[in-house]
Motif scaffolding. Structure first.
Motif, PDB file in Angstrom:
ATOM      1  N   ALA A  26       0.842  -1.189   0.000  1.00  0.00           N
ATOM      2  CA  ALA A  26       0.000   0.000   0.000  1.00  0.00           C
ATOM      3  C   ALA A  26       0.884   1.248   0.000  1.00  0.00           C
ATOM      4  CB  ALA A  26      -0.908  -0.001   1.227  1.00  0.00           C
ATOM      5  N   PRO A  27       0.376   2.391  -0.492  1.00  0.00           N
ATOM      6  CA  PRO A  27       1.173   3.628  -0.485  1.00  0.00           C
ATOM      7  C   PRO A  27       1.690   4.005   0.892  1.00  0.00           C
ATOM      8  CG  PRO A  27      -0.782   3.897  -1.849  1.00  0.00           C
ATOM      9  CD  PRO A  27      -0.924   2.575  -1.156  1.00  0.00           C
ATOM     10  N   SER A  28       0.974   3.606   1.947  1.00  0.00           N
ATOM     11  CA  SER A  28       1.386   3.909   3.320  1.00  0.00           C
ATOM     12  C   SER A  28       2.535   3.027   3.783  1.00  0.00           C
ATOM     13  CB  SER A  28       0.195   3.712   4.264  1.00  0.00           C
ATOM     14  OG  SER A  28      -0.241   2.361   4.215  1.00  0.00           O
ATOM     15  N   GLY A  29       2.862   2.010   2.966  1.00  0.00           N
ATOM     16  CA  GLY A  29       3.914   1.073   3.344  1.00  0.00           C
ATOM     17  C   GLY A  29       3.374  -0.189   3.988  1.00  0.00           C
ATOM     18  N   GLU A  30       2.073  -0.198   4.283  1.00  0.00           N
ATOM     19  CA  GLU A  30       1.470  -1.384   4.889  1.00  0.00           C
ATOM     20  C   GLU A  30       1.162  -2.420   3.810  1.00  0.00           C
ATOM     21  OE1 GLU A  30       1.669  -1.377   7.908  1.00  0.00           O
ATOM     22  OE2 GLU A  30       1.495   0.671   8.654  1.00  0.00           O
ATOM     23  N   ARG A  31       0.651  -3.554   4.231  1.00  0.00           N
ATOM     24  CA  ARG A  31       0.356  -4.659   3.311  1.00  0.00           C
ATOM     25  C   ARG A  31      -1.130  -4.680   2.965  1.00  0.00           C
ATOM     26  NH1 ARG A  31       2.756 -10.107   1.989  1.00  0.00           N
ATOM     27  NH2 ARG A  31       4.659  -9.149   2.773  1.00  0.00           N
ATOM     28  N   LEU A  32      -1.411  -4.784   1.689  1.00  0.00           N
ATOM     29  CA  LEU A  32      -2.775  -4.859   1.195  1.00  0.00           C
ATOM     30  C   LEU A  32      -3.027  -6.296   0.763  1.00  0.00           C
ATOM     31  CD1 LEU A  32      -5.012  -2.632   0.587  1.00  0.00           C
ATOM     32  CD2 LEU A  32      -4.382  -2.947  -1.806  1.00  0.00           C
ATOM     33  N   ILE A  33      -3.979  -6.961   1.397  1.00  0.00           N
ATOM     34  CA  ILE A  33      -4.254  -8.371   1.111  1.00  0.00           C
ATOM     35  C   ILE A  33      -5.580  -8.487   0.373  1.00  0.00           C
ATOM     36  CG2 ILE A  33      -4.578 -10.670   2.088  1.00  0.00           C
ATOM     37  CD1 ILE A  33      -2.985  -9.676   4.542  1.00  0.00           C
ATOM     38  N   VAL A  34      -5.522  -8.967  -0.868  1.00  0.00           N
ATOM     39  CA  VAL A  34      -6.719  -9.168  -1.677  1.00  0.00           C
ATOM     40  C   VAL A  34      -7.058 -10.655  -1.648  1.00  0.00           C
ATOM     41  CG1 VAL A  34      -7.756  -8.940  -3.966  1.00  0.00           C
ATOM     42  CG2 VAL A  34      -6.115  -7.222  -3.163  1.00  0.00           C
ATOM     43  N   VAL A  35      -8.240 -10.976  -1.132  1.00  0.00           N
ATOM     44  CA  VAL A  35      -8.659 -12.374  -1.028  1.00  0.00           C
ATOM     45  C   VAL A  35      -9.575 -12.683  -2.214  1.00  0.00           C
ATOM     46  CG1 VAL A  35      -9.603 -14.153   0.474  1.00  0.00           C
ATOM     47  CG2 VAL A  35      -8.578 -12.106   1.474  1.00  0.00           C
ATOM     48  N   THR A  36      -9.108 -13.515  -3.115  1.00  0.00           N
ATOM     49  CA  THR A  36      -9.840 -13.803  -4.348  1.00  0.00           C
ATOM     50  C   THR A  36     -10.834 -14.953  -4.144  1.00  0.00           C
ATOM     51  OG1 THR A  36      -8.335 -15.494  -5.199  1.00  0.00           O
ATOM     52  CG2 THR A  36      -7.738 -13.184  -5.598  1.00  0.00           C
ATOM     53  N   ASP A  37     -11.562 -15.263  -5.210  1.00  0.00           N
ATOM     54  CA  ASP A  37     -12.502 -16.384  -5.194  1.00  0.00           C
ATOM     55  C   ASP A  37     -11.866 -17.666  -5.719  1.00  0.00           C
ATOM     56  OD1 ASP A  37     -14.585 -14.785  -4.200  1.00  0.00           O
ATOM     57  OD2 ASP A  37     -15.135 -14.109  -6.209  1.00  0.00           O
ATOM     58  N   ARG A  38     -10.540 -17.656  -5.871  1.00  0.00           N
ATOM     59  CA  ARG A  38      -9.871 -18.882  -6.299  1.00  0.00           C
ATOM     60  C   ARG A  38      -9.993 -19.957  -5.225  1.00  0.00           C
ATOM     61  NH1 ARG A  38      -5.725 -14.972  -7.787  1.00  0.00           N
ATOM     62  NH2 ARG A  38      -4.416 -15.630  -6.045  1.00  0.00           N
ATOM     63  N   LEU A  39     -10.018 -21.202  -5.672  1.00  0.00           N
ATOM     64  CA  LEU A  39     -10.093 -22.321  -4.729  1.00  0.00           C
ATOM     65  C   LEU A  39      -8.965 -23.286  -5.030  1.00  0.00           C
ATOM     66  CD1 LEU A  39     -13.226 -24.120  -3.425  1.00  0.00           C
ATOM     67  CD2 LEU A  39     -11.255 -25.464  -4.137  1.00  0.00           C
ATOM     68  N   SER A  40      -8.201 -23.615  -3.995  1.00  0.00           N
ATOM     69  CA  SER A  40      -7.106 -24.575  -4.156  1.00  0.00           C
ATOM     70  C   SER A  40      -7.486 -25.889  -3.492  1.00  0.00           C
ATOM     71  CB  SER A  40      -5.809 -24.039  -3.546  1.00  0.00           C
ATOM     72  OG  SER A  40      -5.908 -23.998  -2.133  1.00  0.00           O
ATOM     73  N   ALA A  41      -7.078 -26.966  -4.121  1.00  0.00           N
ATOM     74  CA  ALA A  41      -7.308 -28.292  -3.571  1.00  0.00           C
ATOM     75  C   ALA A  41      -6.215 -29.214  -4.088  1.00  0.00           C
ATOM     76  CB  ALA A  41      -8.684 -28.827  -3.969  1.00  0.00           C
ATOM     77  N   PHE A  42      -5.690 -30.049  -3.206  1.00  0.00           N
ATOM     78  CA  PHE A  42      -4.619 -30.975  -3.575  1.00  0.00           C
ATOM     79  C   PHE A  42      -3.444 -30.234  -4.219  1.00  0.00           C
ATOM     80  CE2 PHE A  42      -8.628 -33.486  -3.897  1.00  0.00           C
ATOM     81  CZ  PHE A  42      -8.426 -34.245  -2.761  1.00  0.00           C
ATOM     82  N   ASP A  43      -3.079 -29.100  -3.601  1.00  0.00           N
ATOM     83  CA  ASP A  43      -1.896 -28.325  -3.985  1.00  0.00           C
ATOM     84  C   ASP A  43      -1.984 -27.696  -5.377  1.00  0.00           C
ATOM     85  OD1 ASP A  43      -0.521 -28.607  -1.589  1.00  0.00           O
ATOM     86  OD2 ASP A  43       0.296 -30.553  -2.175  1.00  0.00           O
ATOM     87  N   SER A  44      -3.175 -27.481  -5.881  1.00  0.00           N
ATOM     88  CA  SER A  44      -3.299 -26.756  -7.145  1.00  0.00           C
ATOM     89  C   SER A  44      -4.543 -25.877  -7.106  1.00  0.00           C
ATOM     90  CB  SER A  44      -3.365 -27.721  -8.334  1.00  0.00           C
ATOM     91  OG  SER A  44      -4.593 -28.410  -8.337  1.00  0.00           O
ATOM     92  N   VAL A  45      -4.523 -24.822  -7.917  1.00  0.00           N
ATOM     93  CA  VAL A  45      -5.648 -23.887  -7.980  1.00  0.00           C
ATOM     94  C   VAL A  45      -6.569 -24.307  -9.124  1.00  0.00           C
ATOM     95  CG1 VAL A  45      -6.335 -21.495  -8.335  1.00  0.00           C
ATOM     96  CG2 VAL A  45      -4.250 -22.014  -7.043  1.00  0.00           C
ATOM     97  N   LEU A  46      -7.837 -24.459  -8.816  1.00  0.00           N
ATOM     98  CA  LEU A  46      -8.804 -24.873  -9.829  1.00  0.00           C
ATOM     99  C   LEU A  46      -9.093 -23.729 -10.798  1.00  0.00           C
ATOM    100  CD1 LEU A  46     -11.353 -26.868  -7.625  1.00  0.00           C
ATOM    101  CD2 LEU A  46      -9.361 -27.708  -8.874  1.00  0.00           C
ATOM    102  N   GLU A  47      -9.501 -24.076 -12.004  1.00  0.00           N
ATOM    103  CA  GLU A  47      -9.807 -23.062 -13.013  1.00  0.00           C
ATOM    104  C   GLU A  47     -11.109 -22.332 -12.689  1.00  0.00           C
ATOM    105  OE1 GLU A  47      -9.948 -25.219 -16.661  1.00  0.00           O
ATOM    106  OE2 GLU A  47      -7.791 -25.715 -16.644  1.00  0.00           O
ATOM    107  N   THR A  48     -11.990 -22.968 -11.921  1.00  0.00           N
ATOM    108  CA  THR A  48     -13.297 -22.390 -11.620  1.00  0.00           C
ATOM    109  C   THR A  48     -13.270 -21.656 -10.288  1.00  0.00           C
ATOM    110  OG1 THR A  48     -14.258 -24.347 -12.674  1.00  0.00           O
ATOM    111  CG2 THR A  48     -15.762 -22.885 -11.488  1.00  0.00           C
ATOM    112  N   PRO A  49     -13.484 -20.348 -10.281  1.00  0.00           N
ATOM    113  CA  PRO A  49     -13.595 -19.643  -9.010  1.00  0.00           C
ATOM    114  C   PRO A  49     -14.951 -19.934  -8.363  1.00  0.00           C
ATOM    115  CG  PRO A  49     -13.974 -18.117 -10.813  1.00  0.00           C
ATOM    116  CD  PRO A  49     -13.599 -19.436 -11.440  1.00  0.00           C
ATOM    117  N   VAL A  50     -15.043 -19.726  -7.067  1.00  0.00           N
ATOM    118  CA  VAL A  50     -16.281 -19.948  -6.328  1.00  0.00           C
ATOM    119  C   VAL A  50     -16.804 -18.599  -5.851  1.00  0.00           C
ATOM    120  CG1 VAL A  50     -17.293 -20.993  -4.258  1.00  0.00           C
ATOM    121  CG2 VAL A  50     -15.656 -22.288  -5.645  1.00  0.00           C
ATOM    122  N   ALA A  51     -17.959 -18.199  -6.363  1.00  0.00           N
ATOM    123  CA  ALA A  51     -18.521 -16.883  -6.048  1.00  0.00           C
ATOM    124  C   ALA A  51     -18.648 -16.679  -4.537  1.00  0.00           C
ATOM    125  CB  ALA A  51     -19.891 -16.735  -6.710  1.00  0.00           C
ATOM    126  N   HIS A  52     -18.287 -15.477  -4.083  1.00  0.00           N
ATOM    127  CA  HIS A  52     -18.389 -15.028  -2.691  1.00  0.00           C
ATOM    128  C   HIS A  52     -17.349 -15.640  -1.759  1.00  0.00           C
ATOM    129  CE1 HIS A  52     -22.131 -13.109  -3.761  1.00  0.00           C
ATOM    130  NE2 HIS A  52     -22.640 -14.268  -4.134  1.00  0.00           N
TER     131      HIS A  52
END
Length: 310
Positions: A26-52
């Motif tokens: 962030a411009p203030s120097g802090e950390r900005l964490i964006v939590v996406t709708d990606r879903l990981s399972a068995f050590d890989s990210v699936l192509e289909t995001p899960v809404a919400h």
């Protein structure tokens, strides 16, 4: 369906892109964490995001960080958007503190194959599937390319933490687990196991990452468990894992979810949010009313002075 599968902007420095969370400076120097709708399972990210999903994880973590401030301070400064947290920049401790109260998951698989000692904790013979322990146990793992079980003594001898710091983490992990277990029990939910991550901020131990979310924890319905402990169904993302296992072909898990499975996963994430917090997710109807998740996120970051309106 409108989801947040990916977020990127040249206006902010990308610090880390994880399986689910993306971190920016962030411009203030802090950390900005964006939590996406990606879903990981068995050590890989699936192509289909899960809404919400991202808003559920971010909202639940914020809920628990606020509820547990009396136990230990945390890295949250504020929520700038349902999917975005502004956090203090801490020095992460590369140890996951896994707290377990039932014999299940990877520990059950090890137990069934004859293992009796887990991260230095020895459990007796004769335990049954999903049996509750007399009291919660702490089984730490390292945070490496592939996490591994490790004893507290080896954590110290290998230089991960000092003995004093580990003991603080152990005590706080159990306090957090017991507090959340009581809260959820009053709402018909069993907190089966979970993991905690800590960091140091100006020499002080603080809680970071996420806490008591469906991605970091295992939940059971208390009613379902009482009816049949060994067949109890998890009320977290295990539903997706089981679907992937059932549809495995030629040794490979599916890379994408069907619309029906994705919708059911969404329903489950929204349900656990409401059951824990007592209120529906504020943005739960966004994808059905024409709302644009990414546009909302950018608008909120512009209002917060994090981004420019470009």
């Amino acid at each position: 369906m409108n989801t947040l599968n990916h977020f990127d902007t040249p206006q902010l420095e990308l610090l880390h892109r994880g399986k689910v969370r993306d971190s920016y400076r962030a411009p203030s120097g802090e950390r900005l964490i964006v939590v996406t709708d990606r879903l990981s399972a068995f050590d890989s990210v699936l192509e289909t995001p899960v809404a919400h999903k991202g808003a559920v994880l971010n909202g639940l973590a914020a809920f628990w960080f606020e509820k547990t401030q009396h136990i230990i301070p945390n890295h949250v400064i504020s929520l700038l958007d349902p999917n975005v947290t502004l956090a203090k920049e801490a020095e992460p401790i590369r140890v996951e503190m896994v707290v377990r109260n039932y014999l299940t998951g990877s520990m059950l698989r090890g137990y069934q194959s004859g293992q009796r000692t887990f991260s230095g904790v020895t459990v007796p013979d004769g335990l049954t599937k999903h049996q509750q322990f007399p009291e919660p146990i702490v089984t730490p793992t390292t945070k490496e390319e592939s996490d591994r079980e490790i004893t507290p003594e080896n954590l110290v001898s290998e230089g991960w933490v000092s003995a004093e710091l580990y003991e603080k983490m152990r005590v706080k992990s159990l306090e957090l687990f017991n507090f959340a277990s009581q809260w959820m029990a009053e709402r018909g939910i069993i907190l089966v196991d979970t993991k905690y991550e800590f960091g140091l901020l100006n020499g002080e131990l603080i809680l970071i990452d996420e806490i008591h979310t469906p991605d970091s924890s295992r939940f059971w319905s208390a009613e379902d468990y009482a009816r049949n402990p060994e067949a109890v169904e998890q009320i977290d993302k295990e539903y997706v894992r089981q679907w992937l296992i059932a549809n495995k072909q030629d040794g490979q898990y599916p890379r994408a979810l069907t619309p029906e499975v994705s919708a059911e996963a969404t329903r489950r994430y929204l349900d656990i949010y409401e059951r824990i917090t007592g209120a529906p997710l504020p943005t739960a109807n966004e994808t059905t009313t024409g709302g644009d998740v990414q546009a909302r996120l950018i608008s909120n970051l512009v209002q917060a002075g994090i981004m420019q309106n470009a």
